[in-house]
Design an enzyme around this catalytic site. Structure first.
Site, PDB file in Angstrom:
ATOM      1  N   HIS A 155      18.342 -41.868  -7.991  1.00  0.00           N
ATOM      2  CA  HIS A 155      18.552 -43.231  -8.533  1.00  0.00           C
ATOM      3  C   HIS A 155      17.746 -43.462  -9.818  1.00  0.00           C
ATOM      4  O   HIS A 155      17.374 -44.591 -10.108  1.00  0.00           O
ATOM      5  CB  HIS A 155      18.161 -44.306  -7.517  1.00  0.00           C
ATOM      6  CG  HIS A 155      18.703 -44.069  -6.144  1.00  0.00           C
ATOM      7  ND1 HIS A 155      19.919 -44.542  -5.728  1.00  0.00           N
ATOM      8  CD2 HIS A 155      18.192 -43.370  -5.095  1.00  0.00           C
ATOM      9  CE1 HIS A 155      20.138 -44.163  -4.465  1.00  0.00           C
ATOM     10  NE2 HIS A 155      19.103 -43.445  -4.074  1.00  0.00           N
ATOM     11  N   SER A 276      17.895 -41.343 -38.986  1.00  0.00           N
ATOM     12  CA  SER A 276      18.678 -42.550 -39.193  1.00  0.00           C
ATOM     13  C   SER A 276      18.748 -42.835 -40.681  1.00  0.00           C
ATOM     14  O   SER A 276      17.813 -42.568 -41.424  1.00  0.00           O
ATOM     15  CB  SER A 276      18.007 -43.715 -38.462  1.00  0.00           C
ATOM     16  OG  SER A 276      18.355 -44.946 -39.064  1.00  0.00           O
ATOM     17  N   LYS A 282      13.201 -42.462 -36.990  1.00  0.00           N
ATOM     18  CA  LYS A 282      14.076 -41.982 -35.919  1.00  0.00           C
ATOM     19  C   LYS A 282      14.285 -40.473 -35.915  1.00  0.00           C
ATOM     20  O   LYS A 282      14.390 -39.838 -36.962  1.00  0.00           O
ATOM     21  CB  LYS A 282      15.444 -42.658 -36.014  1.00  0.00           C
ATOM     22  CG  LYS A 282      15.441 -44.151 -35.696  1.00  0.00           C
ATOM     23  CD  LYS A 282      14.960 -44.486 -34.297  1.00  0.00           C
ATOM     24  CE  LYS A 282      15.974 -44.151 -33.221  1.00  0.00           C
ATOM     25  NZ  LYS A 282      17.197 -44.959 -33.307  1.00  0.00           N
ATOM     26  N   GLU A 289      24.187 -36.115 -27.414  1.00  0.00           N
ATOM     27  CA  GLU A 289      25.130 -37.229 -27.274  1.00  0.00           C
ATOM     28  C   GLU A 289      26.562 -36.768 -27.531  1.00  0.00           C
ATOM     29  O   GLU A 289      27.503 -37.208 -26.870  1.00  0.00           O
ATOM     30  CB  GLU A 289      24.754 -38.360 -28.237  1.00  0.00           C
ATOM     31  CG  GLU A 289      23.457 -39.047 -27.840  1.00  0.00           C
ATOM     32  CD  GLU A 289      22.898 -39.938 -28.945  1.00  0.00           C
ATOM     33  OE1 GLU A 289      22.306 -40.959 -28.634  1.00  0.00           O
ATOM     34  OE2 GLU A 289      23.055 -39.596 -30.136  1.00  0.00           O
TER      35      GLU A 289
END
Ligand code: ARG
Length: 460
Positions: A155, A276, A282, A289
């Site tokens: 979980h 970024s 970043k 992804e």
């Protein structure tokens, strides 16, 4: 040029030609088509349709085309209906009227099945190689931090401490099954359809076993109608691709989380991350992804072909031409993702201290304590209650497991004898999990050794 036309008074409309043409994607099958056609020319000779000289001429022409088809020029300006038509047109340019004999007793319906099977066979081998490559990198990454302890989650809550190699070997097992699945997909595709004709079986006495041997198939198909209608072998490949992508997607998700500032116990290499355009600080896990994103596309390809086949009457229907793009798409996305995942794995730096801190700050030892109580005679349910109360007390007081002293533990419950203090160290409880498949350090070391041996067998 068309492979048909006698029955028509006028040709197809421009819109229909454009709509139905498949050359722009099925040209990818050109080498399979040529190899299959060479074997078929030999079969025609054996069946007495071609003389040895004619067969020689045709096989040589196909061989030359295999070479030429490597360059874009070969396809320049081609407006043929599909790759099979293109091949016959080019054959005619080379051997003239003799080309008219190559379709004796052969339908495009079985030919397309043959081509896809030949292509899939190689694709399965390529993908199995890439899967093994990723497995190798995971084993290597495990071996770089053999003793690191991380929290295992359920979980997405810290559950129990596990060894870093134990975690990675979970993915090793998934990929090992994927590798097997592609082996099974290959096995089911590796059956010769030629000899089936359009649907009723060829009207010529081909020695199908000889063609199978020529093309290195394991056997011949048993029912000609099944051949014309069947794309199960494509679905098998797509299912195997989808499951593999799901595994990669879960790995990607794990590592996106673990390398985030919130977790912070893993760093991804500069080479597989991007910055970024606006925020200078970043370092984004785009590679992972994209793997996660592409897993949706591959699952979509699987569904696409299932939907195409659903409810088709036997046998061949032109709908089935829609099988190729999902196949090619899935194979490409999967191969790219496997390569990418391997590069990411090779770039990973674990921050073992941070991972261990996550372990120590939590109550991942709770199960160890409850099980130790149960081992010394307390019914497990009671043990569970006692340790639960200890955790509740700790949460109230803001105490970590290591903050407890032996005396405080004993005061909390007389069942906590002095040796329980040791179990508050997360590495300790793992030692009680020396069971096959568990995270006990000896078992894990053995699994890691065996993983290396299994990889060698897979490579041989
Ligand atoms: N290009 C077709 C396909 O991929 C094969 C041709 C068979 N066409 C036909 N009308 N029977 O399925």
């Amino acid at each position: 040029m068309k492979l048909w036309g006698g029955r028509f008074e006028s040709g197809p409309s421009e819109i229909f030609e454009r709509f139905s043409g498949s050359l722009h994607f099925d040209r990818r099958l050109i080498d399979a088509d040529l190899r299959g056609s060479q074997a078929f020319a030999r079969a025609l000779e054996r069946a007495g349709i071609l003389t040895a000289t004619e067969r020689e001429q045709i096989v040589a022409a196909f061989e030359a085309m295999r070479e030429e088809a490597r360059s874009e020029e070969f396809f320049a300006g081609a407006s043929d209906e599909d790759v099979h038509t293109l091949v016959i047109r080019k054959l005619k340019e080379r051997v003239g009227g003799l080309a008219g004999k190559i379709h004796t007793g052969r339908s495009r319906n079985e030919q397309v099945s043959l081509d896809v099977r030949l292509w899939l066979r190689e694709e399965c081998d390529r993908i199995r190689g890439l899967i093994a490559g990723l497995m190798e990198s995971l084993v290597e990454l495990a071996g770089r931090y053999p003793d690191a302890v991380i929290p295992g989650f359920t979980h997405l809550r810290r559950a129990q401490a596990v060894l870093w190699p134990h975690y990675l070997l979970a993915y090793f097992e998934m990929l090992a099954r994927d590798w097997e699945r592609f082996g099974e997909a290959r096995r089911r595709a590796n059956v010769l359809p030629l000899g089936s004709g359009a649907l009723a079986g060829s009207g010529f006495p081909f020695d199908r076993e000889a063609i199978a041997a020529d093309l290195d198939f394991d056997g011949v198909t048993a029912n000609s109608m099944d051949v014309s209608a069947d794309r199960d072998f494509a679905l098998d490949f797509l299912y195997a691709s989808t499951v593999t992508m799901l595994h990669l997607s879960r790995l990607a998700e794990d590592w996106i989380l673990y390398s985030s500032e919130e977790f912070g116990w893993m760093a991804l290499g500069d080479g597989v991350t991007s910055g970024s355009s606006l925020m200078p600080q970043k370092k984004n896990p785009d590679s992972l992804e994209l793997i996660r994103g592409k897993s949706g596309r591959v699952a979509g390809s699987f569904h696409s072909l299932m939907m195409t086949l659903k409810g088709l009457p036997l046998t061949y229907n032109r709908d089935m031409q829609e099988d190729k793009e999902p196949l090619f798409e899935a194979a490409d996305q999967l191969a790219g993702s496997l390569e990418m995942a391997r590069a990411v794995a090779d770039s990973v730096a674990l921050v073992p201290g941070k991972a261990f801190q996550a372990v120590e700050e939590s109550w991942v030892v709770a199960t160890d304590l409850a099980e130790a109580l149960a081992r010394s005679g307390t019914p497990f349910h009671d043990a569970h209650q006692i340790v639960g109360a200890l955790v509740l007390e700790s949460v109230r007081e803001g105490k970590k497991p290591a903050d407890w002293t032996a005396a405080e533990l004993a005061a909390f419950s007389p069942k906590f004898t002095a040796d329980f203090l040791l179990l508050l160290a997360p590495g300790e409880g793992m030692k009680s999990r020396e069971i096959t498949g568990g995270t006990g350090p000896k078992v894990v070391a053995g699994s890691l050794r065996r993983a290396r041996e299994r990889l060698e067998l897979m490579r041989s």
